[in-house]
Scaffold this active site. Structure first.
Site, PDB file in Angstrom:
ATOM      1  N   HIS A  75       0.781  -1.330  -0.099  1.00  0.00           N
ATOM      2  CA  HIS A  75       0.082  -0.003  -0.087  1.00  0.00           C
ATOM      3  C   HIS A  75       0.835   1.261   0.089  1.00  0.00           C
ATOM      4  O   HIS A  75       0.564   2.377  -0.828  1.00  0.00           O
ATOM      5  CB  HIS A  75      -0.819   0.273   1.230  1.00  0.00           C
ATOM      6  CG  HIS A  75      -1.825  -1.000   1.453  1.00  0.00           C
ATOM      7  ND1 HIS A  75      -2.367  -1.611   2.508  1.00  0.00           N
ATOM      8  CD2 HIS A  75      -2.700  -1.579   0.527  1.00  0.00           C
ATOM      9  CE1 HIS A  75      -3.174  -3.030   2.331  1.00  0.00           C
ATOM     10  NE2 HIS A  75      -3.444  -2.632   1.116  1.00  0.00           N
ATOM     11  N   LYS A 126     -16.228  -7.633   4.392  1.00  0.00           N
ATOM     12  CA  LYS A 126     -14.932  -7.689   5.350  1.00  0.00           C
ATOM     13  C   LYS A 126     -15.216  -7.600   6.896  1.00  0.00           C
ATOM     14  O   LYS A 126     -15.891  -6.552   7.123  1.00  0.00           O
ATOM     15  CB  LYS A 126     -13.424  -7.320   4.975  1.00  0.00           C
ATOM     16  CG  LYS A 126     -13.109  -7.503   3.726  1.00  0.00           C
ATOM     17  CD  LYS A 126     -11.809  -6.792   3.347  1.00  0.00           C
ATOM     18  CE  LYS A 126     -11.355  -7.034   2.052  1.00  0.00           C
ATOM     19  NZ  LYS A 126     -10.222  -6.478   1.529  1.00  0.00           N
ATOM     20  N   ARG A 156      -3.018  -6.233  -8.041  1.00  0.00           N
ATOM     21  CA  ARG A 156      -2.045  -7.375  -7.973  1.00  0.00           C
ATOM     22  C   ARG A 156      -2.281  -8.211  -9.057  1.00  0.00           C
ATOM     23  O   ARG A 156      -1.219  -8.753  -9.339  1.00  0.00           O
ATOM     24  CB  ARG A 156      -2.106  -7.795  -6.466  1.00  0.00           C
ATOM     25  CG  ARG A 156      -1.625  -6.915  -5.564  1.00  0.00           C
ATOM     26  CD  ARG A 156      -2.120  -7.601  -4.186  1.00  0.00           C
ATOM     27  NE  ARG A 156      -3.573  -7.453  -4.107  1.00  0.00           N
ATOM     28  CZ  ARG A 156      -4.256  -7.693  -3.010  1.00  0.00           C
ATOM     29  NH1 ARG A 156      -3.816  -8.167  -1.961  1.00  0.00           N
ATOM     30  NH2 ARG A 156      -5.683  -7.682  -3.199  1.00  0.00           N
ATOM     31  N   SER A 193      -3.189  -7.642   3.293  1.00  0.00           N
ATOM     32  CA  SER A 193      -3.414  -7.270   4.622  1.00  0.00           C
ATOM     33  C   SER A 193      -3.670  -8.685   5.429  1.00  0.00           C
ATOM     34  O   SER A 193      -3.510  -8.865   6.404  1.00  0.00           O
ATOM     35  CB  SER A 193      -4.459  -6.139   5.038  1.00  0.00           C
ATOM     36  OG  SER A 193      -4.193  -4.986   4.516  1.00  0.00           O
TER      37      SER A 193
END
Ligand code: PNS
Length: 165
Positions: free
Chosen positions: A19, A43, A92, A130
């Site tokens: 990040h 989430k 990604r 994360s």
């Protein structure tokens, strides 16, 4: 002269070096970048908004034109309110793309003046997320190469307190 503002949104639960790489690169493209931690309804967060903001501030202090904020609402509304011209997201892998593409279209519908800009991840961060940090940290693994050094110990402490093995 108009200031080009971009928003770099995410859960940042917690911020990783991937990040930091994306926001640092965005900071070279725009006059001001607001790194925004938000609520992702899909989430459950491990860290509170205050903790996430604190980690993000410390990890991005080296970028003079990066600000950190928290907003519990629609990204497009926040972007419009701040007069942003862009939303910057890191990609990604191809698997990120489908969801990101839909979010970009939805955000464009609500805020037509705000473009979504995708930055391709640096190759060395392809695997990093994360979730990977929390998974490795919860088993006592070394997260040193994954999170900014200035916040590493605090992240480890909180993961240890909150995650059972
Ligand atoms: O790091 P994440 O979890 O991939 O970030 C996703 C996030 C928080 C940017 C996204 O869930 C979001 O924009 N949440 C705010 C609510 C919103 O505007 N949703 C509309 C997108 S369709």
């Amino acid at each position: 002269m108009a200031v080009a503002v971009a928003i770099c949104p995410g859960s940042f639960d917690p911020i990783t070096i991937g990040h930091v790489d994306i926001v640092g690169r965005a900071s070279k493209m725009f006059d001001k970048v607001i790194m925004l931690t938000m609520v992702n309804r899909k989430k459950v967060s491990l860290f509170t908004p205050e903790e996430r903001v604190d980690f993000m501030r410390r990890a991005t202090a080296k970028f003079p034109n990066v600000e950190v904020d928290f907003f519990d609402g629609l990204l497009a509304d926040y972007a419009k309110e701040k007069g942003a011209i862009a939303i910057v997201k890191g990609l990604r892998a191809l698997s990120d793309f489908d969801d990101e593409f839909k979010q970009a279209l939805a955000n464009k519908k609500i805020a037509p003046g705000v473009e979504t800009v995708f930055l391709v991840t640096s190759a060395e961060h392809m695997f990093l997320s994360s979730s990977v940090v929390k998974e490795i940290g919860s088993f006592g693994g070394d997260i040193g190469g994954f999170v900014p050094p200035e916040i590493k110990e605090d992240i480890i402490k909180l993961i240890r307190e909150r995650c059972t093995q």
